[in-house]
Scaffold this motif. Structure first.
Motif, mmCIF file in Angstrom:
data_model
loop_
_atom_site.group_PDB
_atom_site.id
_atom_site.type_symbol
_atom_site.label_atom_id
_atom_site.label_comp_id
_atom_site.label_asym_id
_atom_site.label_seq_id
_atom_site.Cartn_x
_atom_site.Cartn_y
_atom_site.Cartn_z
ATOM 1 N N SER A 120 90.701 84.623 47.215
ATOM 2 C CA SER A 120 92.080 84.942 46.421
ATOM 3 C C SER A 120 92.973 83.894 46.207
ATOM 4 O O SER A 120 92.695 82.777 46.736
ATOM 5 C CB SER A 120 92.746 85.959 47.451
ATOM 6 O OG SER A 120 93.422 85.261 48.401
ATOM 7 N N TRP A 121 93.650 84.184 45.046
ATOM 8 C CA TRP A 121 94.599 82.966 44.707
ATOM 9 C C TRP A 121 95.431 82.779 45.838
ATOM 10 O O TRP A 121 95.833 81.352 46.199
ATOM 11 C CB TRP A 121 95.525 83.378 43.269
ATOM 12 C CG TRP A 121 96.588 82.499 43.429
ATOM 13 C CD1 TRP A 121 97.879 82.971 43.416
ATOM 14 C CD2 TRP A 121 96.647 81.087 43.039
ATOM 15 N NE1 TRP A 121 98.718 81.704 43.260
ATOM 16 C CE2 TRP A 121 98.102 80.754 43.156
ATOM 17 C CE3 TRP A 121 95.751 80.164 42.887
ATOM 18 C CZ2 TRP A 121 98.627 79.490 43.012
ATOM 19 C CZ3 TRP A 121 96.215 78.733 42.584
ATOM 20 C CH2 TRP A 121 97.680 78.500 42.428
ATOM 21 N N PRO A 122 96.058 83.550 46.595
ATOM 22 C CA PRO A 122 97.095 82.949 47.714
ATOM 23 C C PRO A 122 96.271 82.207 48.633
ATOM 24 O O PRO A 122 97.040 81.150 49.092
ATOM 25 C CB PRO A 122 97.396 84.418 48.256
ATOM 26 C CG PRO A 122 97.401 85.447 47.146
ATOM 27 C CD PRO A 122 96.301 85.114 46.319
ATOM 28 N N THR A 123 95.054 82.274 48.914
ATOM 29 C CA THR A 123 94.237 81.717 50.024
ATOM 30 C C THR A 123 94.155 80.116 49.289
ATOM 31 O O THR A 123 94.223 79.242 50.328
ATOM 32 C CB THR A 123 92.981 82.466 50.287
ATOM 33 O OG1 THR A 123 93.207 83.868 50.974
ATOM 34 C CG2 THR A 123 92.099 81.740 51.321
ATOM 35 N N ASN A 124 93.578 80.337 48.159
ATOM 36 C CA ASN A 124 93.458 79.043 47.543
ATOM 37 C C ASN A 124 94.759 78.103 47.239
ATOM 38 O O ASN A 124 94.771 77.101 47.597
ATOM 39 C CB ASN A 124 92.650 78.960 46.038
ATOM 40 C CG ASN A 124 91.210 79.580 46.462
ATOM 41 O OD1 ASN A 124 90.417 79.263 47.274
ATOM 42 N ND2 ASN A 124 90.762 80.462 45.194
ATOM 43 N N THR A 129 98.101 73.625 48.931
ATOM 44 C CA THR A 129 99.477 72.874 49.823
ATOM 45 C C THR A 129 99.036 72.279 51.105
ATOM 46 O O THR A 129 99.856 71.136 51.342
ATOM 47 C CB THR A 129 100.564 74.162 49.904
ATOM 48 O OG1 THR A 129 100.762 74.959 48.859
ATOM 49 C CG2 THR A 129 101.688 73.647 50.518
ATOM 50 N N ARG A 130 98.217 72.821 51.813
ATOM 51 C CA ARG A 130 97.763 72.155 53.187
ATOM 52 C C ARG A 130 97.153 70.973 52.755
ATOM 53 O O ARG A 130 97.327 69.797 53.459
ATOM 54 C CB ARG A 130 96.915 73.125 53.825
ATOM 55 C CG ARG A 130 96.353 72.615 55.224
ATOM 56 C CD ARG A 130 95.802 73.819 55.993
ATOM 57 N NE ARG A 130 94.714 74.244 55.368
ATOM 58 C CZ ARG A 130 93.651 73.740 55.160
ATOM 59 N NH1 ARG A 130 93.296 72.712 55.786
ATOM 60 N NH2 ARG A 130 92.438 74.283 54.507
ATOM 61 N N TRP A 201 89.493 74.290 41.533
ATOM 62 C CA TRP A 201 90.478 74.195 40.628
ATOM 63 C C TRP A 201 91.694 74.783 40.991
ATOM 64 O O TRP A 201 92.782 74.424 40.759
ATOM 65 C CB TRP A 201 89.925 74.885 39.140
ATOM 66 C CG TRP A 201 88.752 74.001 38.560
ATOM 67 C CD1 TRP A 201 88.116 72.865 38.845
ATOM 68 C CD2 TRP A 201 87.753 74.625 37.597
ATOM 69 N NE1 TRP A 201 87.226 72.380 38.232
ATOM 70 C CE2 TRP A 201 86.859 73.394 37.429
ATOM 71 C CE3 TRP A 201 87.453 75.782 37.061
ATOM 72 C CZ2 TRP A 201 85.848 73.802 36.724
ATOM 73 C CZ3 TRP A 201 86.504 76.105 36.278
ATOM 74 C CH2 TRP A 201 85.758 75.109 36.157
ATOM 75 N N GLN A 202 91.650 76.132 41.637
ATOM 76 C CA GLN A 202 92.601 76.857 42.200
ATOM 77 C C GLN A 202 93.458 76.181 42.955
ATOM 78 O O GLN A 202 94.658 75.806 43.286
ATOM 79 C CB GLN A 202 92.503 78.199 42.458
ATOM 80 C CG GLN A 202 92.332 79.012 41.333
ATOM 81 C CD GLN A 202 92.033 80.629 41.822
ATOM 82 O OE1 GLN A 202 92.414 81.121 42.930
ATOM 83 N NE2 GLN A 202 92.224 81.518 40.808
ATOM 84 N N ILE A 203 92.457 75.429 44.079
ATOM 85 C CA ILE A 203 93.072 74.503 45.074
ATOM 86 C C ILE A 203 93.843 73.419 44.385
ATOM 87 O O ILE A 203 94.939 73.071 44.697
ATOM 88 C CB ILE A 203 92.086 74.100 46.020
ATOM 89 C CG1 ILE A 203 91.568 75.032 46.962
ATOM 90 C CG2 ILE A 203 92.572 72.892 46.835
ATOM 91 C CD1 ILE A 203 90.695 75.051 47.697
#
Length: 237
Positions: A120-124, A129-130, A201-203
């Motif tokens: 999911s986008w929230p997970t990525n 951020t991390r 890429w999302q990360i």
């Protein structure tokens, strides 16, 4: 914080020994990767994080090993200098990233992060951020390909949606995803079109937003679809 990123494709064919007689066909892609890596190193990162898709989520420390034996050549790579402790063998995407880093001459701290597809986008976003907080100055080497459905000879055969999707990906990479297209890239669509870059890429997009909300400089250095697969090289600083 994230100070720079290089986005590169991850076909093992980038490695000349794997490509053999077809190696010259990707010379332009290799040269673009060299330019992106040069800009990444010039930003002076304290640590480079290499992110690419694999079968699972896994973290690799410096010295982790990868091999191109599954692709017919006895070539091994290491993820920077280190003892090699870590969680197994590097997946192909990170092996190509390790090869690019060695080619660029990076000898500083490095970590690898393998990402399972379809997250999911929230997970990525949380991972982005991390990872951006792993050091005071983090550089990201983001490995991933676009659609694999651009021609009838492509790995996923021809899909009429592929060219338009790749065009939107290219525009997002050209503009540090300022319109959020990478964040909105659908996981089911990515699976249909065999896109390996979606989650990496999302990360990147999340990490960039977290530390560069005023923008930055982004360049799309290469965009093509040899073998019917969308390949992109970009530099964000």
């Amino acid at each position: 914080m994230l100070v720079a990123a290089a986005v590169c494709p991850c076909p093992p064919l980038l490695v000349p020994e794997v490509a053999a007689g077809a190696a010259p066909e990707l010379d332009a892609a290799r040269e673009a990767c060299d330019e992106a890596l040069s800009a990444l190193l010039a930003a002076g990162p304290d640590l480079i994080a290499v992110v690419g898709q694999g079968a699972r989520d896994a973290l690799y420390e410096a010295g982790a090993r990868g091999s191109f034996r599954p692709f017919g050549v006895d070539v091994e790579v290491a993820l920077g200098p280190g003892p090699g402790s870590g969680d197994g063998v590097l997946p192909p995407s990170l092996s190509v990233g390790a090869w690019l880093l060695a080619r660029a001459g990076w000898e500083g701290p490095v970590r690898g992060y393998e990402v399972a597809p379809g997250r999911s986008w929230p997970t990525n976003g949380e991972d982005g951020t991390r990872i951006a907080a792993w050091a005071d100055r983090v550089g990201l080497l983001v490995m991933g390909d676009g659609t694999a459905c651009r021609t009838v000879k492509a790995p996923g055969y021809l899909d009429e949606r592929a060219e338009g999707v790749d065009a939107r990906i290219a525009e997002a990479l050209r503009t540090y995803d300022q319109d959020g297209h990478l964040a909105q890239l659908d996981a089911d669509l990515a699976a249909d079109l065999k896109i390996s870059g979606r989650d990496p890429w999302q990360i990147l997009s999340a990490a960039w937003i977290a530390d560069n909300d005023d923008g930055g400089t982004s360049r799309l250095l290469y965009e093509d679809a040899p073998y019917g697969v969308g390949y992109f090289v970009a530099s964000w600083t």
